[in-house]
Design an enzyme around this catalytic site. Structure first.
Site, mmCIF file in Angstrom:
data_model
loop_
_atom_site.group_PDB
_atom_site.id
_atom_site.type_symbol
_atom_site.label_atom_id
_atom_site.label_comp_id
_atom_site.label_asym_id
_atom_site.label_seq_id
_atom_site.Cartn_x
_atom_site.Cartn_y
_atom_site.Cartn_z
ATOM 1 N N GLU A 103 19.620 51.211 35.207
ATOM 2 C CA GLU A 103 18.947 52.192 35.824
ATOM 3 C C GLU A 103 19.024 51.975 37.530
ATOM 4 O OE1 GLU A 103 14.798 51.544 35.446
ATOM 5 O OE2 GLU A 103 14.751 51.791 33.303
ATOM 6 N N HIS A 108 22.598 42.839 38.039
ATOM 7 C CA HIS A 108 21.714 41.973 37.578
ATOM 8 C C HIS A 108 21.488 41.572 36.159
ATOM 9 C CE1 HIS A 108 20.349 46.273 36.950
ATOM 10 N NE2 HIS A 108 19.296 45.735 35.911
#
Ligand code: 5GP
Length: 125
Positions: A103, A108
């Site tokens: 997204e 990350h």
């Protein structure tokens, strides 16, 4: 820079804005090259996102272009966030690109734990 077909880094993605202090976050850990904060939509009692402070879209981008110091610092931060969960167990997860449903286009690692997490993938091949 475009790496492995992913679009170039979007300087206005949510995590870039968190790093610039434009959007608040619940900070868990900050190191010279990494920031860890609670996911806004936690999937488990502990759900922390660890991000490098540099502008990297994906794992390929990060591992190809970050300095050794950034990479070492980032993974030490991941380990530090996960350490309290080691007794019960936890999961590290990183989504990259379309098939993984990434997204936010800033590399990350999710650190997820605090309950039994079930199988790694919910859908069969
Ligand atoms: P991805 O699908 O890219 O691997 O995961 C992005 C994660 O970022 C999601 O788990 C989502 O809940 C989280 N997220 C999206 N926007 C925000 C935000 O503004 N703040 C925080 N703390 N997490 C966010």
């Amino acid at each position: 820079m475009s790496v492995n077909g992913l679009p170039p880094y979007d300087t206005n993605n949510i995590f870039a804005r968190i790093l610039r202090g434009e959007i608040p976050c619940k900070r868990v850990l900050e190191t010279p090259h990494a920031l860890a904060f609670d996911d806004i939509n936690p999937l488990a009692p502990t759900h922390v996102l660890v991000i490098p402070k540099g502008a990297y879209v994906s794992a390929a981008d990060f591992h190809a272009t970050a300095t050794d110091a950034e990479i070492a610092d980032f993974y030490r931060a991941v380990g530090q966030v996960g350490a309290p969960l080691e007794t019960g167990g936890y999961r590290l997860l990183a989504n990259m690109g379309h098939h993984a449903g990434q997204e936010v286009p800033h590399f990350h690692v999710h650190v997820v734990g605090g309950r039994a997490l079930g199988p790694m993938l919910k859908t069969p091949a």
